[in-house]
Design an enzyme around this catalytic site. Structure first.
Site, PDB file in Angstrom:
ATOM      1  N   ARG A   1       4.898   8.191   8.288  1.00 57.75           N
ATOM      2  CA  ARG A   1       5.765   7.052   8.009  1.00 57.75           C
ATOM      3  C   ARG A   1       7.102   7.301   8.692  1.00 57.75           C
ATOM      4  NH1 ARG A   1       5.574   6.835   2.748  1.00 57.75           N
ATOM      5  NH2 ARG A   1       7.247   8.319   2.571  1.00 57.75           N
TER       6      ARG A   1
ATOM      7  N   TYR B   1      15.334  15.268   3.032  1.00 57.80           N
ATOM      8  CA  TYR B   1      14.225  16.214   2.838  1.00 57.80           C
ATOM      9  C   TYR B   1      13.309  16.367   4.056  1.00 57.80           C
ATOM     10  CZ  TYR B   1      11.931  11.773   1.562  1.00 57.80           C
ATOM     11  OH  TYR B   1      11.460  10.488   1.560  1.00 57.80           O
TER      12      TYR B   1
ATOM     13  N   HIS C   1      10.690   5.963   2.634  1.00 58.85           N
ATOM     14  CA  HIS C   1       9.635   5.585   1.673  1.00 58.85           C
ATOM     15  C   HIS C   1       9.826   4.125   1.244  1.00 58.85           C
ATOM     16  CE1 HIS C   1       7.019   5.633  -1.812  1.00 58.85           C
ATOM     17  NE2 HIS C   1       8.040   5.219  -2.537  1.00 58.85           N
TER      18      HIS C   1
HETATM   19  C1  TPP Z   1       1.525   5.741 -11.750  1.00 61.62           C
HETATM   20  C2  TPP Z   1       2.783   5.851 -10.919  1.00 61.62           C
HETATM   21  N1  TPP Z   1       3.467   7.003 -10.906  1.00 61.62           N
HETATM   22  C3  TPP Z   1       4.604   7.121 -10.169  1.00 61.62           C
HETATM   23  C4  TPP Z   1       5.063   6.054  -9.439  1.00 61.62           C
HETATM   24  C5  TPP Z   1       6.338   6.190  -8.611  1.00 61.62           C
HETATM   25  N2  TPP Z   1       5.983   6.268  -7.186  1.00 61.62           N
HETATM   26  C6  TPP Z   1       6.152   5.207  -6.381  1.00 61.62           C
HETATM   27  S1  TPP Z   1       5.673   5.524  -4.815  1.00 61.62           S
HETATM   28  C7  TPP Z   1       5.259   7.109  -5.165  1.00 61.62           C
HETATM   29  C8  TPP Z   1       4.706   8.038  -4.098  1.00 61.62           C
HETATM   30  C9  TPP Z   1       3.461   7.504  -3.464  1.00 61.62           C
HETATM   31  O1  TPP Z   1       3.079   8.292  -2.383  1.00 61.62           O
HETATM   32  P1  TPP Z   1       1.788   7.946  -1.548  1.00 61.62           P
HETATM   33  O2  TPP Z   1       0.629   7.683  -2.454  1.00 61.62           O
HETATM   34  O3  TPP Z   1       1.610   9.041  -0.543  1.00 61.62           O
HETATM   35  O4  TPP Z   1       2.104   6.561  -0.846  1.00 61.62           O
HETATM   36  P2  TPP Z   1       3.205   6.186   0.240  1.00 61.62           P
HETATM   37  O5  TPP Z   1       4.268   5.425  -0.507  1.00 61.62           O
HETATM   38  O6  TPP Z   1       3.708   7.446   0.855  1.00 61.62           O
HETATM   39  O7  TPP Z   1       2.527   5.312   1.230  1.00 61.62           O
HETATM   40  C10 TPP Z   1       5.510   7.370  -6.517  1.00 61.62           C
HETATM   41  C11 TPP Z   1       5.271   8.674  -7.161  1.00 61.62           C
HETATM   42  C12 TPP Z   1       4.331   4.848  -9.498  1.00 61.62           C
HETATM   43  N3  TPP Z   1       4.695   3.776  -8.802  1.00 61.62           N
HETATM   44  N4  TPP Z   1       3.173   4.775 -10.227  1.00 61.62           N
END
Ligand code: TPP
Length: 366
Positions: free
Chosen positions: A259, A272, A263
């Site tokens: 990415r 980071y 985020h």
């Molecule tokens: C159940 C839950 N836990 C925590 C979050 C907070 N949260 C939002 S995005 C994220 C990280 C997601 O990472 P990834 O699955 O790698 O997807 P990316 O956004 O990097 O595409 C987190 C922990 C959430 N939305 N839902």
């Protein structure tokens, strides 16, 4: 199926032959290739515009897909009309391939809509903010497809694709979805965009093995594809969707990508991530890669890019104007779609909220 890193186009835009996956894109014409580039470019333009709109206060938040366009467009274009996709909150490129008006994507992030489109019109479910949740929905849907097919005695006609990130692979829901899909041989392709970060958590702190290899523990095939190579993603996703339609059950595709943006617009990756990593990944840009290939094969000329730039610019103008003029829903609208029908608790909460709002003086009163 093989388990190596599948790449059909190098970062320099050179075609690499692949015995297993070449047949899956044998029908891709020059026009089709130009179409893929258009999808990539429009996706990026939507993303850049939405990021700017957030910065101007028009959106509350935006989750950028910068750098992930090939993973999204390649897999989205692999779907047939009857297939059903379950996205996260970042699948803007897939949405475009499913015919969702990019304007609809903005409503959710502006806070004026709880959804934005009719999932059944596009076979594209609503965005899911809860990490990994949609994988369970996808498996449930896929099991439904399977049951309907067996009841009608017909061939299984459609497949399901579930999108999720590397971070989501740590989530219970995703692992439960794998177990159910494996146990019931559900026609679902799990499509993981490993962009290497779950907000600030690097993939190294989430998995001791490459993610695609987890599939074997659940009893189905896994494969890693170059997520910045739209042709490879198209070929690999087509192959796995076809296997699902033919009754071979689930599979996991890990699209290895990066990415390039934050985020979300609330995040600051410079705290980071190494700037040098970003520079390395810029050299693997999915748009540049296909652009070089098109040039190399002389399938385009300057006027193709000029026309496309004009189209993208017109789309951006439409988004900007449309976003600003989206009607604000009345405050009580948030209670309207909680359940399909009336629910006593929601009715009570709605009345309490209406009473609370009535306690305010009209605007301008002193
Ligand atoms: C159940 C839950 N836990 C925590 C979050 C907070 N949260 C939002 S995005 C994220 C990280 C997601 O990472 P990834 O699955 O790698 O997807 P990316 O956004 O990097 O595409 C987190 C922990 C959430 N939305 N839902």
């Amino acid at each position: 199926m093989t388990s190596e890193f599948i790449q059909l186009l190098t970062p320099e835009g050179e075609r690499v032959p692949d015995e297993t996956y070449d047949p899956w894109i044998a029908d891709v014409t020059d026009e089709h290739l130009r179409g893929l580039y258009r999808d990539l470019l429009l996706t990026r333009r939507v993303d850049v515009e939405a990021t700017a709109l957030q910065r101007q206060g028009e959106l509350g938040l935006w989750a950028s897909c910068l750098g992930q366009e090939a993973a999204q467009v390649g897999s989205g274009r692999a779907l047939l009309a009857d297939d059903f996709a379950f996205p996260t909150y970042r699948e803007h490129g897939v949405a475009i391939t499913r015919g969702v008006d990019p304007m609809s994507l903005l409503g959710l992030f502006r806070g004026v809509s709880n959804g934005g489109w009719d999932p059944h019109e596009h076979n594209f479910a609503l965005y899911t903010i809860v990490i990994g949740n949609q994988c369970l929905h996808a498996v449930g849907y896929a099991m439904g497809v399977q049951m309907e097919a067996s009841r009608s005695g017909g061939e299984r006609s459609s497949a399901v694709i579930a999108y999720f990130g590397d971070g989501a692979s740590s989530q219970g829901d995703v692992n439960e979805a794998f177990v159910f899909a494996g146990s019931f041989n559900a026609p679902v392709v799990f499509f993981c965009q490993n962009n290497q970060w779950a907000i600030s958590e690097p993939i190294e702190r989430q998995s001791r093995i490459p993610l695609y290899r987890r599939a074997s523990g659940f009893g189905f095939p896994g494969v890693r594809v170059d997520g910045n190579d739209v042709l490879a993603v198209l070929a690999v996703t087509r192959a796995h969707l076809a296997a699902a339609r033919e009754g071979q059950g689930p599979s996991l595709i890990e699209a290895f990508t990066y990415r390039m943006g934050a985020h979300t617009t609330s995040d600051d990756p410079t705290r980071y991530r190494l700037a040098s990593d970003l520079e390395v990944w810029k050299l693997k840009d999915p748009l540049e890669r296909l652009r070089s290939y098109l040039w190399r094969r002389q399938l385009v000329d300057q006027s193709f890019f000029e026309a496309l730039d004009a189209e993208a610019e017109a789309l951006a103008v439409r988004l900007r104007e449309g976003c600003r003029s989206m009607p604000e829903p009345p405050p009580e609208a948030m209670f309207t779609h909680v359940y399909a029908g009336p629910h006593p608790l929601v009715t009570e909460e709605r009345a309490a909220y209406a009473a609370y709002l009535e306690g305010f003086l009209p605007e301008g009163a002193v």
